[in-house]
Design a protein around this motif. Structure first.
Motif, PDB file in Angstrom:
ATOM      1  N   THR A 117      70.574  17.264  85.818  1.00 28.87           N
ATOM      2  CA  THR A 117      72.022  17.084  85.951  1.00 28.87           C
ATOM      3  C   THR A 117      72.393  16.692  87.373  1.00 28.87           C
ATOM      4  O   THR A 117      73.169  15.754  87.592  1.00 28.87           O
ATOM      5  CB  THR A 117      72.765  18.373  85.532  1.00 28.87           C
ATOM      6  N   ARG A 118      71.838  17.395  88.332  1.00 29.29           N
ATOM      7  CA  ARG A 118      72.122  17.092  89.747  1.00 29.29           C
ATOM      8  C   ARG A 118      71.680  15.660  90.094  1.00 29.29           C
ATOM      9  O   ARG A 118      72.418  14.912  90.733  1.00 29.29           O
ATOM     10  CB  ARG A 118      71.420  18.121  90.631  1.00 29.29           C
ATOM     11  N   ARG A 119      70.495  15.272  89.657  1.00 29.56           N
ATOM     12  CA  ARG A 119      69.994  13.920  89.927  1.00 29.56           C
ATOM     13  C   ARG A 119      70.880  12.854  89.290  1.00 29.56           C
ATOM     14  O   ARG A 119      71.183  11.839  89.901  1.00 29.56           O
ATOM     15  CB  ARG A 119      68.568  13.760  89.383  1.00 29.56           C
ATOM     16  N   LEU A 120      71.246  13.086  88.043  1.00 28.43           N
ATOM     17  CA  LEU A 120      72.079  12.105  87.338  1.00 28.43           C
ATOM     18  C   LEU A 120      73.455  11.955  87.974  1.00 28.43           C
ATOM     19  O   LEU A 120      73.964  10.839  88.109  1.00 28.43           O
ATOM     20  CB  LEU A 120      72.253  12.498  85.876  1.00 28.43           C
ATOM     21  N   LEU A 121      74.037  13.058  88.340  1.00 27.44           N
ATOM     22  CA  LEU A 121      75.354  13.009  88.971  1.00 27.44           C
ATOM     23  C   LEU A 121      75.297  12.205  90.265  1.00 27.44           C
ATOM     24  O   LEU A 121      76.099  11.290  90.480  1.00 27.44           O
ATOM     25  CB  LEU A 121      75.861  14.428  89.235  1.00 27.44           C
TER      26      LEU A 121
END
Length: 175
Positions: free
Chosen positions: A92-96
């Motif tokens: 999630t952090r990477r995608l955001l």
């Protein structure tokens, strides 16, 4: 290791890993999304034929396990699955971060396609897709890997980016 699928949820880093693995091994890399889409996110008419042709070749690396139309073919032709089995929080952090950068910079992804602010509100946006698919995709991976039809596959499960980096450093060029 001659026919490799790099699998994982959206945002795990499949394309980056596949490129790095291709560089380390000398195997040809094929970005599945680039084969699938023209600019404007229109499907390439040659997509299915290209995947069939490439999957029949002697050696390759694909950065995805493929959509439903090609998935079984790729899995039956592969000899190795590199599974980037990263945590929901990390993905999630990477995608955001990735989507924010791509959107604000109007960064081309492939074939002239870019992420736009409007796409953030659609179900197909990578962030929403990963949230919806995280658990089901992991369950599907486990089911496939337990299936006797895939007993021929060598599984390399990498639970973290550090594990992935360590493994990649140990990879040697293919003969």
């Amino acid at each position: 290791m001659r026919r490799v699928l790099v699998a994982g949820i959206t945002g795990a880093g499949k394309t980056t890993m596949a490129r790095r693995l291709a560089q380390a091994t000398g195997l040809p890399f094929h970005q599945l999304d680039e084969l699938a889409f023209l600019s404007g996110w229109r499907e390439r008419p040659e997509y299915l034929a290209d995947v069939v042709r490439l999957s029949e070749s002697e050696a390759w690396i694909f950065d995805s396990w493929g959509d439903r139309r090609v998935r079984d073919r790729l899995w039956s032709c592969a000899d190795t699955v590199v599974w980037l089995d990263f945590s929901f929080t990390l993905v999630t952090r990477r995608l955001l971060w990735r989507s924010l950068l791509r959107t604000t910079r109007r960064e081309q992804i492939f074939n002239g396609n870019v992420e736009t602010a409007r796409e953030w509100f659609g179900r197909d946006h990578p962030l929403w897709s990963a949230w919806a698919e995280y658990r089901p995709r992991r369950a599907e991976m486990r089911r496939r890997l337990a299936d006797p039809a895939h007993a021929h596959l060598h599984l390399i499960r990498l639970p973290s980016p550090k594990a992935a980096d360590r493994w990649l450093k140990a990879v040697t060029p293919s003969a």
